[in-house]
Design a protein around this motif. Structure first.
Motif, mmCIF file in Angstrom:
data_model
loop_
_atom_site.group_PDB
_atom_site.id
_atom_site.type_symbol
_atom_site.label_atom_id
_atom_site.label_comp_id
_atom_site.label_asym_id
_atom_site.label_seq_id
_atom_site.Cartn_x
_atom_site.Cartn_y
_atom_site.Cartn_z
ATOM 1 N N ARG A 265 -1.889 -37.017 -14.192
ATOM 2 C CA ARG A 265 -2.054 -35.810 -13.365
ATOM 3 C C ARG A 265 -2.456 -36.190 -11.933
ATOM 4 O O ARG A 265 -1.969 -35.607 -10.960
ATOM 5 N N THR A 266 -3.347 -37.174 -11.809
ATOM 6 C CA THR A 266 -3.768 -37.621 -10.478
ATOM 7 C C THR A 266 -2.565 -38.146 -9.696
ATOM 8 O O THR A 266 -2.382 -37.828 -8.526
ATOM 9 N N ALA A 267 -1.726 -38.931 -10.372
ATOM 10 C CA ALA A 267 -0.519 -39.456 -9.721
ATOM 11 C C ALA A 267 0.399 -38.308 -9.310
ATOM 12 O O ALA A 267 0.957 -38.297 -8.210
ATOM 13 N N GLU A 268 0.530 -37.328 -10.192
ATOM 14 C CA GLU A 268 1.398 -36.174 -9.904
ATOM 15 C C GLU A 268 0.926 -35.468 -8.625
ATOM 16 O O GLU A 268 1.726 -35.200 -7.734
ATOM 17 N N MET A 269 -0.380 -35.205 -8.531
ATOM 18 C CA MET A 269 -0.909 -34.477 -7.365
ATOM 19 C C MET A 269 -0.803 -35.321 -6.087
ATOM 20 O O MET A 269 -0.675 -34.790 -4.999
ATOM 21 N N SER A 270 -0.888 -36.652 -6.244
ATOM 22 C CA SER A 270 -0.899 -37.541 -5.078
ATOM 23 C C SER A 270 0.495 -38.033 -4.687
ATOM 24 O O SER A 270 0.594 -38.927 -3.848
ATOM 25 N N ASP A 271 1.543 -37.490 -5.303
ATOM 26 C CA ASP A 271 2.919 -37.932 -5.028
ATOM 27 C C ASP A 271 3.092 -39.437 -5.268
ATOM 28 O O ASP A 271 3.779 -40.118 -4.514
ATOM 29 N N ILE A 272 2.433 -39.941 -6.307
ATOM 30 C CA ILE A 272 2.599 -41.344 -6.710
ATOM 31 C C ILE A 272 3.697 -41.385 -7.774
ATOM 32 O O ILE A 272 3.621 -40.665 -8.774
ATOM 33 N N ASN A 273 4.723 -42.218 -7.540
ATOM 34 C CA ASN A 273 5.873 -42.209 -8.449
ATOM 35 C C ASN A 273 5.869 -43.346 -9.455
ATOM 36 O O ASN A 273 6.747 -43.406 -10.314
ATOM 37 N N CYS A 274 4.911 -44.275 -9.311
ATOM 38 C CA CYS A 274 4.923 -45.432 -10.205
ATOM 39 C C CYS A 274 3.496 -45.866 -10.560
ATOM 40 O O CYS A 274 2.677 -46.073 -9.677
ATOM 41 N N ILE A 275 3.235 -45.966 -11.861
ATOM 42 C CA ILE A 275 1.908 -46.414 -12.332
ATOM 43 C C ILE A 275 2.075 -47.654 -13.203
ATOM 44 O O ILE A 275 2.957 -47.697 -14.069
ATOM 45 N N ILE A 276 1.216 -48.646 -12.981
ATOM 46 C CA ILE A 276 1.139 -49.791 -13.890
ATOM 47 C C ILE A 276 -0.176 -49.703 -14.653
ATOM 48 O O ILE A 276 -1.253 -49.679 -14.047
ATOM 49 N N PHE A 277 -0.097 -49.601 -15.978
ATOM 50 C CA PHE A 277 -1.292 -49.624 -16.811
ATOM 51 C C PHE A 277 -1.500 -51.056 -17.280
ATOM 52 O O PHE A 277 -0.604 -51.643 -17.907
ATOM 53 N N VAL A 278 -2.677 -51.592 -16.962
ATOM 54 C CA VAL A 278 -2.925 -53.006 -17.268
ATOM 55 C C VAL A 278 -3.499 -53.193 -18.676
ATOM 56 O O VAL A 278 -3.932 -52.235 -19.306
ATOM 57 N N ARG A 279 -3.479 -54.434 -19.139
ATOM 58 C CA ARG A 279 -4.074 -54.858 -20.417
ATOM 59 C C ARG A 279 -3.459 -54.158 -21.634
ATOM 60 O O ARG A 279 -4.133 -53.971 -22.650
ATOM 61 N N ASN A 280 -2.182 -53.759 -21.484
ATOM 62 C CA ASN A 280 -1.423 -53.148 -22.585
ATOM 63 C C ASN A 280 -2.154 -52.045 -23.340
ATOM 64 O O ASN A 280 -2.046 -51.924 -24.555
ATOM 65 N N LYS A 281 -2.906 -51.243 -22.589
ATOM 66 C CA LYS A 281 -3.635 -50.163 -23.259
ATOM 67 C C LYS A 281 -2.657 -49.084 -23.724
ATOM 68 O O LYS A 281 -1.615 -48.880 -23.124
ATOM 69 N N LYS A 282 -3.040 -48.401 -24.789
ATOM 70 C CA LYS A 282 -2.141 -47.437 -25.459
ATOM 71 C C LYS A 282 -1.874 -46.212 -24.587
ATOM 72 O O LYS A 282 -2.797 -45.483 -24.204
ATOM 73 N N VAL A 283 -0.610 -46.007 -24.276
ATOM 74 C CA VAL A 283 -0.194 -44.831 -23.502
ATOM 75 C C VAL A 283 0.293 -43.783 -24.500
ATOM 76 O O VAL A 283 1.116 -44.086 -25.365
#
Lengths: 114, 143
Positions: free
Chosen positions: A58-76
């Motif tokens: 949601r934070t990315a959506e509001m901030s117009d961020i189009n790409c997220i990298i989640f580190v340490r293979n945490k469960k999405v």
């Protein structure tokens, strides 16, 4: 740098947005604090985070961020992927730590915000 | 852009982070459809999202009222909750009364109110301790 090149460098797995991997990013921001992400005024930012929950999407959506990298293979979760797809967002999982991913991308020429 | 006035209302549940962001997301889609300037959309939804997270983090429940016309968007967030004893202090960067649970969600660092202020053309906060808080955000569209 093209996102598919980033995926290769960080041994990433693409969970959403595989159709947009030819897109380019130049600037990245690494934080687990969404309040801090929400203060960044730059568009088309690459977000690195270890905070794996819906509010990161949601934070990315509001901030117009189009790409997220989640580190340490945490469960999405499925819900996170669903909302990311709805917003045509690229979600990448990396087995590496935030420090390592930051180092690799900095070394490859991705610029910091501050 | 349409000359029609638009009104929306969204309930917000205190403590339910799984739903937080839905109203802000809907407002973003509406403003995009209305071809509002991208920078104004981003400022508006960031301010709204911060305010929404505050209801989820601190209040028992609340309602978000959205009014859009050709010149501006007025957002009112009305909550039933503990209220804010000292609004001036709450606006200070780094001051927070958030619980560890809220911090685990990536918020509660005492940055929200000042960020809302930075992303609003007009921000008005009124609060009564033990009753709740009213927040009004007004952002104008470039003509």
């Amino acid at each position: 740098m093209k996102i598919n090149e980033i995926v290769r460098l960080i041994k990433g797995t693409v969970l959403s947005g595989s159709e947009s991997l030819e897109n380019e990013v130049k600037i990245a921001f690494a934080s687990d604090l969404m309040s801090d992400v929400l203060t960044v005024k730059i568009d088309n930012l690459l977000l690195l985070t270890g905070l794996v929950n819906l509010q990161a999407i949601r934070t990315a959506e509001m901030s117009d961020i189009n790409c997220i990298i989640f580190v340490r293979n945490k469960k999405v979760t499925e819900e996170m992927i669903r909302i990311a797809r709805e917003n045509k967002m690229i979600i990448i999982q990396s087995p590496y730590s935030m420090f390592k991913v930051s180092g690799i991308l900095y070394n490859a020429g991705i610029k910091p915000v501050f | 852009m349409t000359t029609e006035k638009m009104h929306f209302e969204y309930p917000v549940e205190g403590g339910n982070f799984s739903k937080a962001g839905y109203p802000s997301s809907q407002v973003k889609k509406t403003l995009k459809q209305l071809n509002v300037d991208g920078n104004v959309i981003k400022r508006t939804v960031v301010a709204l999202y911060e305010a929404e997270v505050n209801i989820v983090a601190h209040a028992y429940k609340g309602v978000i009222f959205i009014d859009i016309d050709t010149k501006k968007i007025i957002i009112k967030l009305v909550d039933e909750g503990p209220g804010i004893p000292d609004i001036k202090k709450a606006m200070e960067i780094g001051y927070s009364t958030a619980t560890p649970e809220v911090r685990e969600m990536g918020f509660g660092a005492g940055m929200g109110l000042s960020n809302m202020n930075n992303n609003s053309d007009k921000l008005t906060i009124t609060s009564e301790v033990g009753k709740g808080t009213n927040v009004e955000i007004i952002n104008y569209f470039p003509s």
